[in-house]
Design a protein around this motif. Sequence first.
Motif, PDB file in Angstrom:
ATOM      1  N   VAL A   1       0.739  -1.265  -0.031  1.00 27.56           N
ATOM      2  CA  VAL A   1      -0.062  -0.004   0.063  1.00 27.56           C
ATOM      3  C   VAL A   1       0.903   1.242   0.089  1.00 27.56           C
ATOM      4  CG1 VAL A   1      -1.856  -1.018   1.000  1.00 27.56           C
ATOM      5  CG2 VAL A   1      -0.051   0.026   2.300  1.00 27.56           C
ATOM      6  N   ASP A   2       2.016   0.944   0.331  1.00 27.20           N
ATOM      7  CA  ASP A   2       3.101   2.368   0.449  1.00 27.20           C
ATOM      8  C   ASP A   2       3.757   2.733  -0.797  1.00 27.20           C
ATOM      9  OD1 ASP A   2       2.575   2.547   3.047  1.00 27.20           O
ATOM     10  OD2 ASP A   2       4.555   1.290   3.607  1.00 27.20           O
ATOM     11  N   GLU A   3       3.541   1.584  -1.948  1.00 26.53           N
ATOM     12  CA  GLU A   3       3.799   2.181  -3.475  1.00 26.53           C
ATOM     13  C   GLU A   3       3.353   3.573  -3.772  1.00 26.53           C
ATOM     14  OE1 GLU A   3       5.836   0.627  -5.270  1.00 26.53           O
ATOM     15  OE2 GLU A   3       5.750  -1.150  -5.139  1.00 26.53           O
ATOM     16  N   PRO A   4       4.456   4.337  -4.232  1.00 32.16           N
ATOM     17  CA  PRO A   4       3.707   5.799  -4.792  1.00 32.16           C
ATOM     18  C   PRO A   4       2.772   5.508  -5.750  1.00 32.16           C
ATOM     19  CG  PRO A   4       6.137   5.102  -5.662  1.00 32.16           C
ATOM     20  CD  PRO A   4       5.610   4.108  -4.553  1.00 32.16           C
ATOM     21  N   GLN A   5       2.058   6.595  -5.929  1.00 35.30           N
ATOM     22  CA  GLN A   5       0.882   6.726  -6.999  1.00 35.30           C
ATOM     23  C   GLN A   5       1.899   7.072  -8.394  1.00 35.30           C
ATOM     24  OE1 GLN A   5      -2.367   6.196  -6.665  1.00 35.30           O
ATOM     25  NE2 GLN A   5      -1.780   5.165  -4.687  1.00 35.30           N
ATOM     26  N   VAL A   6       1.213   6.377  -9.422  1.00 35.01           N
ATOM     27  CA  VAL A   6       1.764   6.665 -10.484  1.00 35.01           C
ATOM     28  C   VAL A   6       1.745   8.130 -10.990  1.00 35.01           C
ATOM     29  CG1 VAL A   6      -0.206   6.277 -11.982  1.00 35.01           C
ATOM     30  CG2 VAL A   6       1.970   5.685 -13.158  1.00 35.01           C
ATOM     31  N   LYS A   7       0.827   8.831 -10.624  1.00 33.58           N
ATOM     32  CA  LYS A   7       0.916  10.211 -10.913  1.00 33.58           C
ATOM     33  C   LYS A   7       2.204  11.009 -10.646  1.00 33.58           C
ATOM     34  CE  LYS A   7      -2.674  11.530  -7.535  1.00 33.58           C
ATOM     35  NZ  LYS A   7      -1.533  12.228  -6.710  1.00 33.58           N
TER      36      LYS A   7
ATOM     37  N   GLU B   1       6.757   5.923 -22.836  1.00 37.65           N
ATOM     38  CA  GLU B   1       5.358   5.979 -22.828  1.00 37.65           C
ATOM     39  C   GLU B   1       4.625   6.527 -24.071  1.00 37.65           C
ATOM     40  OE1 GLU B   1       3.838   8.211 -19.516  1.00 37.65           O
ATOM     41  OE2 GLU B   1       5.447   7.265 -18.186  1.00 37.65           O
ATOM     42  N   GLY B   2       5.435   6.897 -25.077  1.00 41.28           N
ATOM     43  CA  GLY B   2       4.732   7.560 -26.392  1.00 41.28           C
ATOM     44  C   GLY B   2       4.509   6.221 -27.284  1.00 41.28           C
TER      45      GLY B   2
ATOM     46  N   VAL C   1      -1.116   0.568 -27.326  1.00 36.39           N
ATOM     47  CA  VAL C   1      -2.506   0.517 -26.562  1.00 36.39           C
ATOM     48  C   VAL C   1      -3.505   0.663 -27.533  1.00 36.39           C
ATOM     49  CG1 VAL C   1      -3.890   1.301 -24.685  1.00 36.39           C
ATOM     50  CG2 VAL C   1      -1.339   0.852 -24.270  1.00 36.39           C
ATOM     51  N   ASP C   2      -3.440   1.641 -28.265  1.00 38.43           N
ATOM     52  CA  ASP C   2      -4.412   2.131 -29.176  1.00 38.43           C
ATOM     53  C   ASP C   2      -4.730   1.014 -30.235  1.00 38.43           C
ATOM     54  OD1 ASP C   2      -4.826   4.692 -28.161  1.00 38.43           O
ATOM     55  OD2 ASP C   2      -3.246   5.701 -29.798  1.00 38.43           O
ATOM     56  N   ARG C   3      -4.003   0.166 -30.267  1.00 36.14           N
ATOM     57  CA  ARG C   3      -4.142  -1.030 -31.361  1.00 36.14           C
ATOM     58  C   ARG C   3      -4.479  -2.177 -30.612  1.00 36.14           C
ATOM     59  NH1 ARG C   3       0.534   1.244 -33.642  1.00 36.14           N
ATOM     60  NH2 ARG C   3       1.974  -0.152 -32.604  1.00 36.14           N
ATOM     61  N   SER C   4      -4.838  -2.155 -29.378  1.00 36.57           N
ATOM     62  CA  SER C   4      -5.005  -3.529 -28.449  1.00 36.57           C
ATOM     63  C   SER C   4      -6.405  -3.909 -28.396  1.00 36.57           C
ATOM     64  CB  SER C   4      -4.573  -3.101 -26.842  1.00 36.57           C
ATOM     65  OG  SER C   4      -5.212  -2.029 -26.339  1.00 36.57           O
ATOM     66  N   PHE C   5      -6.708  -4.987 -27.996  1.00 38.50           N
ATOM     67  CA  PHE C   5      -8.017  -5.693 -27.749  1.00 38.50           C
ATOM     68  C   PHE C   5      -8.711  -5.816 -29.038  1.00 38.50           C
ATOM     69  CE2 PHE C   5      -7.281  -3.578 -23.662  1.00 38.50           C
ATOM     70  CZ  PHE C   5      -7.243  -4.687 -22.752  1.00 38.50           C
ATOM     71  N   VAL C   6      -7.913  -6.207 -30.215  1.00 39.56           N
ATOM     72  CA  VAL C   6      -8.511  -6.371 -31.467  1.00 39.56           C
ATOM     73  C   VAL C   6      -9.202  -7.640 -31.464  1.00 39.56           C
ATOM     74  CG1 VAL C   6      -7.755  -6.846 -33.989  1.00 39.56           C
ATOM     75  CG2 VAL C   6      -6.923  -4.917 -32.444  1.00 39.56           C
ATOM     76  N   TYR C   7      -8.498  -8.870 -30.954  1.00 35.45           N
ATOM     77  CA  TYR C   7      -9.340 -10.252 -31.223  1.00 35.45           C
ATOM     78  C   TYR C   7     -10.181 -10.635 -30.009  1.00 35.45           C
ATOM     79  CZ  TYR C   7      -5.775 -10.237 -34.693  1.00 35.45           C
ATOM     80  OH  TYR C   7      -4.695 -10.185 -35.938  1.00 35.45           O
ATOM     81  N   TYR C   8      -9.997  -9.978 -28.825  1.00 38.07           N
ATOM     82  CA  TYR C   8     -10.781 -10.542 -27.824  1.00 38.07           C
ATOM     83  C   TYR C   8     -10.621  -9.337 -26.756  1.00 38.07           C
ATOM     84  CZ  TYR C   8      -5.567 -11.922 -26.349  1.00 38.07           C
ATOM     85  OH  TYR C   8      -4.592 -11.947 -26.319  1.00 38.07           O
ATOM     86  N   PRO C   9     -11.901  -9.082 -25.804  1.00 32.56           N
ATOM     87  CA  PRO C   9     -13.075  -9.755 -25.795  1.00 32.56           C
ATOM     88  C   PRO C   9     -13.895  -9.395 -27.265  1.00 32.56           C
ATOM     89  CG  PRO C   9     -12.597  -8.630 -24.020  1.00 32.56           C
ATOM     90  CD  PRO C   9     -11.534  -8.186 -24.806  1.00 32.56           C
ATOM     91  N   ARG C  10     -14.647 -10.431 -27.381  1.00 29.77           N
ATOM     92  CA  ARG C  10     -15.573 -10.143 -28.526  1.00 29.77           C
ATOM     93  C   ARG C  10     -17.059  -9.608 -28.018  1.00 29.77           C
ATOM     94  NH1 ARG C  10     -13.607 -15.513 -30.034  1.00 29.77           N
ATOM     95  NH2 ARG C  10     -11.945 -15.361 -31.680  1.00 29.77           N
TER      96      ARG C  10
ATOM     97  N   LYS D   1      -2.625   2.196 -18.073  1.00 26.05           N
ATOM     98  CA  LYS D   1      -2.198   2.441 -16.737  1.00 26.05           C
ATOM     99  C   LYS D   1      -1.534   1.425 -16.047  1.00 26.05           C
ATOM    100  CE  LYS D   1      -4.269   3.462 -12.259  1.00 26.05           C
ATOM    101  NZ  LYS D   1      -5.724   3.776 -11.336  1.00 26.05           N
ATOM    102  N   VAL D   2      -1.717   0.242 -16.188  1.00 21.53           N
ATOM    103  CA  VAL D   2      -0.885  -1.109 -15.764  1.00 21.53           C
ATOM    104  C   VAL D   2       0.520  -0.974 -16.270  1.00 21.53           C
ATOM    105  CG1 VAL D   2      -0.737  -3.424 -15.731  1.00 21.53           C
ATOM    106  CG2 VAL D   2      -2.929  -2.556 -15.571  1.00 21.53           C
ATOM    107  N   ILE D   3       0.605  -0.755 -17.676  1.00 23.75           N
ATOM    108  CA  ILE D   3       2.124  -0.654 -18.301  1.00 23.75           C
ATOM    109  C   ILE D   3       2.794   0.611 -17.709  1.00 23.75           C
ATOM    110  CG2 ILE D   3       3.169  -0.262 -20.404  1.00 23.75           C
ATOM    111  CD1 ILE D   3       1.082  -1.839 -21.715  1.00 23.75           C
ATOM    112  N   VAL D   4       2.079   1.814 -17.858  1.00 23.40           N
ATOM    113  CA  VAL D   4       2.953   2.784 -17.362  1.00 23.40           C
ATOM    114  C   VAL D   4       3.492   2.881 -15.824  1.00 23.40           C
ATOM    115  CG1 VAL D   4       2.578   5.375 -16.856  1.00 23.40           C
ATOM    116  CG2 VAL D   4       1.823   4.485 -19.066  1.00 23.40           C
ATOM    117  N   THR D   5       2.447   2.216 -15.103  1.00 28.07           N
ATOM    118  CA  THR D   5       2.731   2.037 -13.697  1.00 28.07           C
ATOM    119  C   THR D   5       4.199   1.124 -13.577  1.00 28.07           C
ATOM    120  OG1 THR D   5       0.312   2.312 -13.015  1.00 28.07           O
ATOM    121  CG2 THR D   5       1.883   1.203 -11.477  1.00 28.07           C
ATOM    122  N   VAL D   6       4.153  -0.042 -14.264  1.00 27.99           N
ATOM    123  CA  VAL D   6       5.201  -0.946 -14.090  1.00 27.99           C
ATOM    124  C   VAL D   6       6.529  -0.116 -14.357  1.00 27.99           C
ATOM    125  CG1 VAL D   6       6.148  -3.099 -14.964  1.00 27.99           C
ATOM    126  CG2 VAL D   6       3.810  -3.086 -14.289  1.00 27.99           C
TER     127      VAL D   6
END
Length: 401
Positions: free
Chosen positions: A64-70, A78-79, A85-94, A110-115
């Motif tokens: 819980v002490d992990e810093p916030q991504v912002k 990130e660019g 990300v804009d090209r994601s979720f093409v095949y699934y979920p349908r 958010k997941v990728i940028v946080t990591v």
Amino acid sequence: MDSTESSLEARPTVAPKTHSLNAACSNGDVDALRQLAISKGGLLDDEVRRIAWPLLLGCAASNVDEPQVKDLPAHSDEGQVQLDVDRSFVYYPRGESDEKRESRKQELSKVIVTVLRRHPMLHYFQGYHDIVQVFLLVLGIDAAVNAVSRLSLLRIRDFMLPTMSGTEPHLRLLPAVLYAADPTLASHLSQTQPFFALPATLTLYAHEIEEYGQIARLFDFLLASEAVVSIYLFAVVVISRKEELLEIEADEPEMLHSILSKLPKPLDLDSLIEHTVTLFRKYPPEKLPGRAWPHISSNSVLKTTRHLHDPTKQTLADGERHFEKEAAEIRRQDALERTQKQARILLRRYRRPATWTGTAVLFALLALYARSDASPSVTAWSSALAGIQRTLFDAWRRYLS
């Protein structure tokens, strides 16, 4: 399990296995989960995976002490992350609405940028988002961050180094596995460089498999296995196409590469996994021909996940330490190769006596030390070497003039 997830994966009724899975998850029995994940059908459904995948990765409770991504500095990649990300979720979920798909993309970003912000030494690669979106769909956004962090630093760390050089040891193992398993086929493919395996192995096959149920089931197997098993899996895929590949002349590497760079369809995953396990047990990495295994860095995930029975024994700090050591090794190797290349150019250009050839080789070795990141304990030694290097360089320059 919500209706969307239910539509993603049909839940087969296998009562005995379901009972075993529930018991293993409840008891945190990683060894049992590994065996069940490898066996036919894998972990069966996402309800089990939500518990089992974090256990297989050695995830602890979220800090819980992990810093916030912002509050963290932006990562330089990130660019590119946003473009993918804009090209994601093409095949699934349908069958999802545009609004729901856009919401998923925001969560994926958010997941990728946080990591990346929490572990800024990691370098994003195209296709990483294909892996992460599977974790997001299975685990949800909060659990995915923790799991993807451990996956990135402890399982696919070699792919996130400053250069793509970390992928080469993985690919160079493939011919060795093929030679061990099928010398005839390996010889036929010897003129074709193993880079055809890069898209699949780099993304844990997530970029190549378009069915959610199949990639989730394959992740069951890969997360339950050592990192090197992914290469054995690709070797089994290649061997399964032996008849087709032998019909093409060996001196047509471009044609062979074109075929090998795409996975066959349909994929019988359970059969491929069964054959991969058999091949891995018959020819473990230490027994592969050509000393392929000894040449791999001890800091590579190929070796740091070898015989790792308890995934909790490795920490994110361990991953970061291996990352820095392997990155330094690659920098030194790149510097040596550049210096050797320069020396070869000079030798070809001037073709001087053999004594100068020896001097050039010594100069290359000294340059390696002078360019490497020296620790305080070797600073004096490096300074002395740098002085000798300058002396040799001046003598070499006078000779050439």
